[in-house]
Design a protein around this motif. Structure first.
Motif, mmCIF file in Angstrom:
data_model
loop_
_atom_site.group_PDB
_atom_site.id
_atom_site.type_symbol
_atom_site.label_atom_id
_atom_site.label_comp_id
_atom_site.label_asym_id
_atom_site.label_seq_id
_atom_site.Cartn_x
_atom_site.Cartn_y
_atom_site.Cartn_z
ATOM 1 N N ASN A 186 88.399 -30.872 -36.211
ATOM 2 C CA ASN A 186 88.077 -30.155 -37.428
ATOM 3 C C ASN A 186 87.827 -28.700 -37.087
ATOM 4 O O ASN A 186 87.333 -28.394 -36.014
ATOM 5 C CB ASN A 186 86.822 -30.797 -38.052
ATOM 6 N N THR B 152 76.225 -33.959 -37.796
ATOM 7 C CA THR B 152 76.067 -32.755 -38.604
ATOM 8 C C THR B 152 77.344 -31.941 -38.528
ATOM 9 O O THR B 152 77.902 -31.749 -37.448
ATOM 10 C CB THR B 152 74.883 -31.905 -38.078
ATOM 11 N N SER B 153 77.817 -31.470 -39.691
ATOM 12 C CA SER B 153 79.034 -30.654 -39.737
ATOM 13 C C SER B 153 78.902 -29.605 -40.830
ATOM 14 O O SER B 153 78.281 -29.870 -41.868
ATOM 15 C CB SER B 153 80.253 -31.540 -40.017
ATOM 16 N N ASP B 154 79.482 -28.418 -40.585
ATOM 17 C CA ASP B 154 79.481 -27.402 -41.649
ATOM 18 C C ASP B 154 80.852 -27.304 -42.316
ATOM 19 O O ASP B 154 81.223 -26.282 -42.869
ATOM 20 C CB ASP B 154 79.024 -26.044 -41.103
ATOM 21 N N ARG B 155 81.593 -28.410 -42.297
ATOM 22 C CA ARG B 155 82.949 -28.417 -42.880
ATOM 23 C C ARG B 155 82.952 -28.172 -44.390
ATOM 24 O O ARG B 155 83.993 -27.837 -44.953
ATOM 25 C CB ARG B 155 83.666 -29.720 -42.532
ATOM 26 N N GLU C 70 83.085 -30.220 -30.978
ATOM 27 C CA GLU C 70 83.537 -31.485 -31.554
ATOM 28 C C GLU C 70 82.714 -32.630 -30.964
ATOM 29 O O GLU C 70 81.998 -32.447 -29.972
ATOM 30 C CB GLU C 70 85.026 -31.728 -31.228
ATOM 31 N N THR D 128 86.320 -36.239 -33.263
ATOM 32 C CA THR D 128 86.534 -35.370 -34.424
ATOM 33 C C THR D 128 87.550 -34.281 -34.102
ATOM 34 O O THR D 128 87.644 -33.820 -32.961
ATOM 35 C CB THR D 128 85.232 -34.686 -34.884
ATOM 36 N N ASP E 285 81.154 -29.612 -35.462
ATOM 37 C CA ASP E 285 80.662 -30.989 -35.577
ATOM 38 C C ASP E 285 79.713 -31.230 -34.408
ATOM 39 O O ASP E 285 80.104 -31.065 -33.249
ATOM 40 C CB ASP E 285 81.819 -31.991 -35.522
ATOM 41 N N THR E 286 78.472 -31.639 -34.705
ATOM 42 C CA THR E 286 77.475 -31.768 -33.633
ATOM 43 C C THR E 286 76.412 -32.811 -34.008
ATOM 44 O O THR E 286 76.487 -33.436 -35.061
ATOM 45 C CB THR E 286 76.826 -30.399 -33.321
#
Length: 407
Positions: free
Chosen positions: A264, A283-286, A247, A262, A268-269
């Motif tokens: 999630n 950057t997030s892969d959500r 996060e 964050t 999140d990075t």
């Protein structure tokens, strides 16, 4: 402080800007008394920018000389750089320069100053900055510095190095056996935050370039990574996995006041403060694959910024806040893209690119690139027209971070 070493990086230029400004650069009077030829450094800076067509004046012209400007106008030059160097009784060098207008006649700018001989190149870069600014209206970046990571090919040997923007005057700030990643300059140019794996896991350190002291900013359980400075230099955004999932947090530069931004299930990075400090891009892969998002610097809801391509990482925001640069994986390779944030227009700037970093005037982006079996650094202008490559004789150089304007 670390040690200085000789001419490590070689700069090659490919491509030029549109509508180059023709400038003649004369040899400075008595510049042989200085350890570096000032006019040659100025010439190289202006050529490297891609903005100027540099004409060798072919003669020595002092800043006090009466110059036949019409002759230089006839040779195609719009402006002329002249100057002089004089050794002072205390050993310092008095460096004077003038920028003359061959079209209208008269003087555009002048500068004088006394420097220690070891700062000869820096003074030449400052003159080149003045020429660049007076003729383009944009601040020059020749006197800025860059940080990068050097990896010795012979084995496990890593250095955090700092050098002039042209790759000269390299100093090794940190050296060790374990990987060093993600260097990030403080806004005042006095410190570099970075991640070291010397504790067998990623920990965020701060290196003070003036004193040589270093401190741990974030050594939480799990991984501590991707430091990014707030514009006022008080705070760092970091990515931490201390609660299991990576996060985004903020922490004061002294390591206090850790705050989670964050929450999630996704990763999140790579947080990056916006130019005004009000937002954080990350950057997030959500949404399935990695994409760039934006949220308030105090956390809360995030909005997605990148939509083209299924793999978008490493966001960086230009100093004026108008352009987003990032790395996108499309057509099987990694490419550097820039987006005008107001219009959403995208431009593909360079292929085979990772780890982008904006110049402080926002006109260039430095990045890492592979070629010939090694990683080196390259620079591209934000319009994609000018490209440079910085190569080193041995090993790999990567993870560039372009330092701020120095006061």
């Amino acid at each position: 402080m670390g040690t200085a070493t000789q001419a490590q990086l070689k700069v090659e230029i490919a491509g030029v800007g549109s509508n180059q400004i023709p400038v003649a650069v004369a040899a400075f009077a008595d510049e042989g008394v200085a350890p570096a030829q000032i006019s040659a450094v100025i010439r190289a800076d202006l050529e490297r920018s891609g903005v100027f067509k540099v004409i060798n004046a072919g003669q020595v012209i002092s800043d006090s000389a009466n110059v036949d400007l019409a002759a230089f106008k006839a040779s195609g030059a719009d402006a002329l750089v002249v100057g002089s160097v004089a050794r002072q009784p205390d050993g310092r060098l008095a460096v004077r320069y003038k920028l003359l207008d061959t079209v209208k006649g008269g003087q555009i700018s002048q500068m004088g100053g006394e420097v220690q001989p070891k700062y000869t190149r820096l003074q030449a870069h400052r003159i080149a900055d003045d020429v660049y600014e007076k003729l383009t209206g944009v601040k020059g970046i020749f006197s800025t510095r860059i940080a990068y990571v050097k990896e010795n090919r012979a084995g496990r040997d890593y250095s955090l190095a700092v050098a002039d923007a042209d790759g000269e005057n390299e100093i090794v700030a940190v050296h060790g056996r374990e990987p060093i990643i993600s260097p990030a300059w403080s806004p005042d140019g006095s410190k570099v935050a970075y991640v070291s794996l010397e504790d067998r896991k990623p920990v965020v350190y701060l290196q003070d370039l003036m004193t040589g002291r270093r401190s741990k900013v974030s050594n939480q359980k799990g991984n501590n990574s991707a430091p990014s400075w707030s514009p006022d230099g008080s705070t760092l955004a970091v990515a931490l996995s201390k609660d299991g999932n990576t996060e985004i947090y903020t922490v004061r530069s002294d390591g206090s006041a850790l705050r989670r931004l964050t929450t999630n299930n996704a990763i999140d990075t790579e947080p990056q403060f916006s130019a005004d400090g009000q937002s954080i891009y990350f950057t997030s892969d959500r949404s399935g694959g990695p994409q760039v998002y934006k949220m308030s610097a105090s956390g809360g809801n995030a909005t997605r910024v990148t939509f083209n391509g299924s793999y978008n990482i490493s966001p960086r925001v230009s100093p004026d806040g108008k352009t987003l640069a990032w790395i996108s994986q499309r057509d099987g390779g990694f490419s550097l893209y820039a987006m005008d944030l107001a219009s959403g227009q995208e431009l593909r700037l360079a292929d085979g690119a990772t780890e982008p970093s904006f110049s402080p005037n926002g006109k260039y982006i430095m990045y890492a690139t592979k070629g010939g079996g090694r990683t080196s650094l390259a620079v591209v202008s934000v319009d994609g027209r000018v490209k440079q490559r910085l190569t080193t004789q041995a090993g790999n150089i990567r993870e560039p971070s372009w330092g701020p304007f120095m006061k």
